[in-house]
Scaffold this motif. Structure first.
Motif: not given
Ligand SMILES: [Zn+2]
Ligand SMILES: [Zn+2]
Ligand SMILES: [Zn+2]
Ligand SMILES: [Zn+2]
Ligand SMILES: [Zn+2]
Length: 477
Positions: A107-113
């Motif tokens: 799971v990449p971090c960020r941008a899943h807000r």
């Protein structure tokens, strides 16, 4: 420097200070001719000959090892004062760990807000997620092409609002949902004319078009014709409608700009549709009733065919689920439309489908240039009046499901299974640039090949003559 950190001479272990311009250690080195000194606290190495701090990889790593060992010896776990800290060893998964790890996805971090629902605003949140996951739009905003701090436009500026959204989502460490208050206010202000304001459920596609039009208008360099603003560069394509007279067979073509393609969902009840099928229907030959031909002036039947003359880098489809019947009655079409993870658009591009007189393969370029990959799906769940919008979006290889402020990990399979709810499909072109190796026209290439072949035959002839001559000479001897 507040507290002078001592320097140590590497040759005689003398330690001396260095405060501001007064350096006792350098004075010592000059006096004695000793070569190097090291700063105890930082490990910086001073070379007498170079009269500067120099980098020694060996010293750095050896110093790090010593510091680490000292720390290990001195640090204790809380509540256990006796035992020294366990030496560090990198984690290696054992058989059990490896078993658990199998099949997981990273799971990449960020941008899943997530984005907060400010009262029936899921239609807007979904469109914003497709913007956030659009790799080309992201590049534009993260490259600081429109800086909200430097913009001189009087609010509302949709470019500024999106710039703030992108930096909120991509370049802050804040987690938790984003509240698009000023963006919503701006959307309401600009959307007044199309009735896109107030706390009522709105059409996501309408919000999409309104935002694109506003983004175009609020971008520097936008013009009314042949605009090369970010919206027109990324989303704008050209549709061609070609009418062919049955009597004189002369075509009349009309071009039309498009930001996306709206596809009708006419199908027998219960039958599964496909995106490709809808596109085929959209670009098929239609019979027109007898009409006066603009070319030959006679009244004759004609055929009409739609095709995509210019494909945009970002290709969005609207599946027309909402149909207006009568004055103010709308119905939702619950058709299932299967859509692919990747689609090749060549069969629907103009040169391929155009009527006779056109070379079938001329000017289309390599088929690989028509490959598109899915990156966003806007879904409408439930009925027309009490429905809810959700969005599936891809960040590199990972899929997420966005339900306003709730973000969950999803898979491609789950995304493609939304064929009963999919309302908008967003694809991005796989290869943005194509440079053919040989730009010469084919007749030039053919002529040059001929010359090459002629030269080769000439060389062969010469070689044969020479061999014959040699043979004759040998025969004479
Ligand atoms: Zn010394
Ligand atoms: Zn994360
Ligand atoms: Zn602005
Ligand atoms: Zn524009
Ligand atoms: Zn005609």
């Amino acid at each position: 420097m507040a507290t002078p950190s001592p320097w140590v001479c590497l040759q005689c272990q003398l330690s001396a200070c260095w405060t501001g311009s007064a350096s006792h250690i350098v004075a010592h080195l000059r006096e004695t001719g000793h070569g190097f000194a090291v700063q105890a606290k930082t490990g910086a190495l001073w070379c007498t000959k170079c009269e500067t701090v120099v980098l020694s990889r060996r010293l750095t790593s050896e110093r790090a090892a010593v510091v680490h060992k000292e720390e290990e010896a001195r640090t204790y776990f809380q509540g256990d004062g006796k035992k020294g800290r366990e030496a560090y060893t990198p984690w290696k998964p054992d058989a059990k760990d490896a078993g658990l790890l199998r099949g997981i996805t990273t799971v990449p971090c960020r941008a899943h807000r997530g984005i907060l629902n400010l009262g029936n605003t899921c239609y807007l949140n979904c469109i914003l997620q497709t913007f956030l996951h659009n790799p080309l739009l992201r590049n534009y905003f993260l490259a600081d092409k429109h800086n909200s701090k430097a913009c001189e436009r009087a609010p509302p500026c949709i470019s500024c609002e999106l710039d703030k959204l992108f930096s909120e989502v991509y370049s802050t460490t804040t987690n938790g949902p984003f509240a698009p208050t000023s963006l919503l206010h701006a959307t309401w202000t600009i959307g007044k004319d199309v009735n896109l304001s107030g706390y009522a459920q709105h059409d996501a596609h309408e919000a999409f078009m309104t935002l694109l039009n506003a983004l175009h208008a609020h971008t520097r360099g936008s013009t009314s014709s042949a605009c090369n603003c970010v919206v027109h560069t990324l989303f704008a394509g050209t549709l061609q409608s070609e009418v062919l007279c049955a009597r004189c067979a002369r075509p009349s073509r009309t071009l039309e700009a498009m930001f996306d393609l709206s596809l009708g969902l006419a199908a027998p009840v219960g039958q599964m549709l496909t995106l490709e099928g809808c596109l085929k229907r959209y670009t098929r030959v239609e019979k027109l009733d007898a009409r006066v031909c603009g070319e030959c002036g006679a009244s004759a039947e004609a055929t009409k065919r739609m095709s995509i003359r210019r494909l945009p880098p970002v290709l969005c489809f609207q599946l027309k689920r909402f149909e207006h019947r009568g004055t103010d009655k709308s119905v939702k079409i619950d058709a299932h439309v299967r859509f692919p993870a990747s689609i090749n658009m060549l069969p629907y591009a103009t040169p391929k489908v155009s009527a006779k007189g056109m070379n079938k393969n001329a000017g289309t370029g390599p088929p690989a240039m028509y490959d598109y990959d899915l990156f966003g799906v806007v879904c409408h769940e439930g009925q027309l009046d009490n429905g809810h919008y959700t969005c599936y979006a891809r960040l590199q290889d990972e899929w997420y499901r966005y339900d306003d402020d709730k973000v969950t990990h999803a898979t491609l399979r789950e995304t493609l299974a939304m064929h009963g709810q999919a309302y908008m499909l967003c694809y991005v072109k796989r290869r943005l640039e194509y440079r053919p190796l040989d730009l010469r026209p084919s007749y030039v290439r053919a002529r040059e090949a001929e010359i090459e072949e002629e030269k080769r035959r000439e060389r062969e002839r010469e070689l044969r003559n020479q061999r014959e001559l040699e043979q004759q000479l040998l025969d004479l001897v």
